[in-house]
Design an enzyme around this catalytic site. Structure first.
Site, mmCIF file in Angstrom:
data_model
loop_
_atom_site.group_PDB
_atom_site.id
_atom_site.type_symbol
_atom_site.label_atom_id
_atom_site.label_comp_id
_atom_site.label_asym_id
_atom_site.label_seq_id
_atom_site.Cartn_x
_atom_site.Cartn_y
_atom_site.Cartn_z
ATOM 1 N N GLU A 118 37.426 58.412 34.237
ATOM 2 C CA GLU A 118 38.907 58.802 34.059
ATOM 3 C C GLU A 118 39.284 58.638 32.702
ATOM 4 O OE1 GLU A 118 40.686 58.090 38.665
ATOM 5 O OE2 GLU A 118 40.464 56.386 37.030
ATOM 6 N N CYS A 131 43.402 57.423 26.244
ATOM 7 C CA CYS A 131 42.757 56.210 26.700
ATOM 8 C C CYS A 131 41.216 56.683 27.155
ATOM 9 C CB CYS A 131 43.326 55.187 27.666
ATOM 10 S SG CYS A 131 42.511 53.875 28.287
ATOM 11 N N CYS A 138 31.309 49.221 35.328
ATOM 12 C CA CYS A 138 31.204 48.167 34.258
ATOM 13 C C CYS A 138 30.300 47.186 34.491
ATOM 14 C CB CYS A 138 32.340 47.735 33.807
ATOM 15 S SG CYS A 138 32.899 46.499 32.491
ATOM 16 N N CYS A 142 35.583 41.176 35.511
ATOM 17 C CA CYS A 142 36.836 40.525 35.421
ATOM 18 C C CYS A 142 37.554 40.682 36.584
ATOM 19 C CB CYS A 142 37.501 41.297 34.218
ATOM 20 S SG CYS A 142 36.481 41.073 32.544
ATOM 21 N N CYS A 145 40.598 43.177 37.153
ATOM 22 C CA CYS A 145 40.320 44.717 36.851
ATOM 23 C C CYS A 145 39.672 45.433 37.953
ATOM 24 C CB CYS A 145 39.565 44.729 35.547
ATOM 25 S SG CYS A 145 39.089 46.312 35.057
ATOM 26 N N GLY A 198 34.986 50.756 31.326
ATOM 27 C CA GLY A 198 33.666 50.271 30.708
ATOM 28 C C GLY A 198 33.991 49.214 29.647
ATOM 29 N N GLU A 199 32.967 48.637 29.346
ATOM 30 C CA GLU A 199 32.767 47.864 28.130
ATOM 31 C C GLU A 199 32.094 48.367 26.767
ATOM 32 O OE1 GLU A 199 34.171 44.617 26.785
ATOM 33 O OE2 GLU A 199 33.104 45.417 25.167
ATOM 34 N N SER A 230 38.818 48.119 22.607
ATOM 35 C CA SER A 230 39.141 46.912 23.301
ATOM 36 C C SER A 230 37.825 46.372 23.808
ATOM 37 C CB SER A 230 39.930 47.333 24.472
ATOM 38 O OG SER A 230 40.293 46.073 25.083
ATOM 39 N N SER A 252 40.471 41.459 24.774
ATOM 40 C CA SER A 252 40.988 41.001 26.304
ATOM 41 C C SER A 252 41.148 39.576 26.266
ATOM 42 C CB SER A 252 40.260 41.532 27.302
ATOM 43 O OG SER A 252 40.443 43.156 27.286
ATOM 44 N N PHE A 253 42.037 38.896 25.935
ATOM 45 C CA PHE A 253 42.080 37.506 25.902
ATOM 46 C C PHE A 253 42.314 36.789 27.199
ATOM 47 C CE2 PHE A 253 43.134 33.487 23.444
ATOM 48 C CZ PHE A 253 41.839 33.331 23.018
ATOM 49 N N HIS A 254 43.569 36.950 27.595
ATOM 50 C CA HIS A 254 44.079 36.687 29.168
ATOM 51 C C HIS A 254 44.096 35.324 29.311
ATOM 52 C CE1 HIS A 254 43.869 40.891 29.183
ATOM 53 N NE2 HIS A 254 42.538 41.100 29.637
ATOM 54 N N ASN A 329 48.803 45.302 36.616
ATOM 55 C CA ASN A 329 49.100 46.500 37.295
ATOM 56 C C ASN A 329 48.137 46.301 38.688
ATOM 57 O OD1 ASN A 329 50.552 48.035 35.472
ATOM 58 N ND2 ASN A 329 48.584 48.191 34.045
ATOM 59 N N CYS A 372 46.423 50.559 32.810
ATOM 60 C CA CYS A 372 45.390 49.905 32.616
ATOM 61 C C CYS A 372 44.670 49.243 33.567
ATOM 62 C CB CYS A 372 45.922 48.744 31.780
ATOM 63 S SG CYS A 372 46.140 48.932 30.050
#
Ligand code: SAH
Ligand code: SF4
Length: 396
Positions: A118, A131, A138, A142, A145, A198-199, A230, A252-254, A329, A372
């Site tokens: 996507e 984006c 991935c 996480c 996600c 993906g990373e 990111s 992506s700290f979180h 989200n 996201c």
């Protein structure tokens, strides 16, 4: 040497490269300058012309958006025929296109092998951000996600990554008129964020090669400051990102403790907060870059306390940073809830008072699952829901 009627096949004709079957043609989209140089030399382009030819083909592909060799009118007819006998200009295929109430566009695109990713276009007042996805699925998991619930299928090629930018420009009708090359500020697609599926740092070379095309003045021609990559924190690749791409970085700290981050972003077990921050301290210096964006997803009761906000400020002190708060989200089956709006505001306030920009990211395109962390290919979604239905009905 002119041939006469008694020699029906001349030596010249025999040595010309013959037309290849369609699947054997090399796609020119996504080749680096060096790779294209080799490809053009390989079909007989004279050495002393090849640099110019690469520049010309790049301009046709990436500045003018043409999709057939016939349209490359500053190349001779014979050379155009040679190119079309040996190469293709192929982009991922757009399978569906959805437009959200807020103008966000989500494209489902199919790549070789029938896989799908996507791509999301987000229009804003003074810019438009695309984006872009870098992998199908991935390898990381996480826990908040949606993409993380889909196994890695494969890395995207550089052509498939830059192809997402090209197909979005097609849809936006934004290839410049001949002789006009719009400045970044006036572009509909003015920014790229590698924040799709993906990373990106686990597909480093292809992401790098695609972003080189995005930044090249004869390519898509976006400033490196308009591209943000990111990462969840692939520490060994961070310095390389600065040196070999030079774009802006988002992390992506979180979470503010290893304990919580281990659960949210499991790559933290490999490279913990301290190691990650160590690599980030070097980044702006290496890439001569602006601030690093710390992405922080707001999960109710998990990482959203005042104490977390204060710890976050302490951790990042000394790093030129801005903090992007992302209201979580939700997606079907997600194990978290979005923090209350009041909580998000209070968290933002603590950060702001400490002197950091702390924008709260407005969720965009939620009605079409384009926000996201909601991305997941439709086929996978369908497969999953079929499995869920079967499980619920006691069939498995
Ligand atoms: N793999 C990369 C880039 C893709 S994810 C990375 O992890 O950074 C892009 C951003 O969306 C990341 O900051 C990610 O943590 C965030 N994200 C993922 N799922 C989310 C969700 N459900 N709600 C809000 N943000 C999410
Ligand atoms: Fe992969 Fe990024 Fe999602 Fe983590 S947040 S699972 S790294 S796409």
């Amino acid at each position: 040497m002119a041939s006469d009627a008694s020699s029906p096949i001349t030596q010249d004709v025999l040595t010309l490269p013959r037309k290849l079957p369609a699947e054997a043609l090399t796609n020119l989209v996504g080749l680096t300058r060096d790779q294209m140089r080799e490809a053009l030399l390989g079909v007989g382009t004279p050495e002393k012309q090849v640099k110019m030819r690469v520049g010309q083909v790049w301009q046709w592909l990436y500045q003018k958006g043409v999709r057939s060799f016939d349209e490359m009118t500053n190349l001779s007819k014979d050379y155009r025929a040679l190119l079309s006998d040996n190469f293709t200009i192929s982009l991922p295929e757009v399978v569906s296109r959805q437009v959200s109430d807020d103008g966000t566009r989500k494209y489902l695109v199919r790549i070789a092998g029938g896989h799908e990713v996507e791509v999301v276009y987000i229009p804003e007042e003074n810019r438009g951000t695309l984006c872009v996805s870098s992998q199908v699925g991935c390898t990381l998991t996480c826990s908040f996600c949606h993409t993380g619930t889909q196994k890695l299928v494969r890395n995207l090629t550089a052509g498939e990554i830059i192809g997402q930018v090209m197909l979005a420009r097609d849809d936006l009708g934004e290839w410049p008129e001949p002789g006009r090359n719009p400045k970044d500020e006036t572009r509909l697609l003015s920014n790229i964020v590698l924040m799709g599926m993906g990373e990106p740092l686990y597909n480093f070379e292809n992401v790098r090669d695609a972003m080189k095309i995005a930044m090249d003045p004869e390519g898509i021609s976006l400033s490196r400051r308009r591209i943000t990559l990111s990462t969840s924190g692939v520490v060994p690749e961070i310095a390389r990102t600065a040196e070999e791409i030079g774009c802006l970085l988002a992390i992506s700290f979180h979470a503010t403790t290893d304990n919580v981050r281990d659960k949210l972003v499991p790559i933290n077990k490999r490279w913990n907060i301290e190691e990650l921050l160590g690599a980030l301290k070097e980044y702006p210096r290496l890439s001569n870059s602006e601030r690093i964006t710390f992405e922080y997803v707001m999960l109710k009761g998990v990482n959203d306390s005042d104490e977390d906000a204060r710890r976050l400020i302490k951790l990042i002190s000394g790093i030129p940073a801005k903090i992007n708060l992302i209201p979580f989200n939700e997606w079907p089956g997600a194990p978290y809830k979005r923090s209350d709006w009041k909580r998000i505001k209070a968290f933002a306030d603590i950060i702001y008072k400490a002197g950091y920009a702390s924008p709260i990211r407005t969720p965009r395109g939620e009605d079409i699952m384009a926000a996201c962390g909601q991305l997941k290919s439709a086929t996978e979604r369908a497969r999953k829901s079929r499995a869920q239905i079967a499980a619920e009905s006691g069939l498995t």
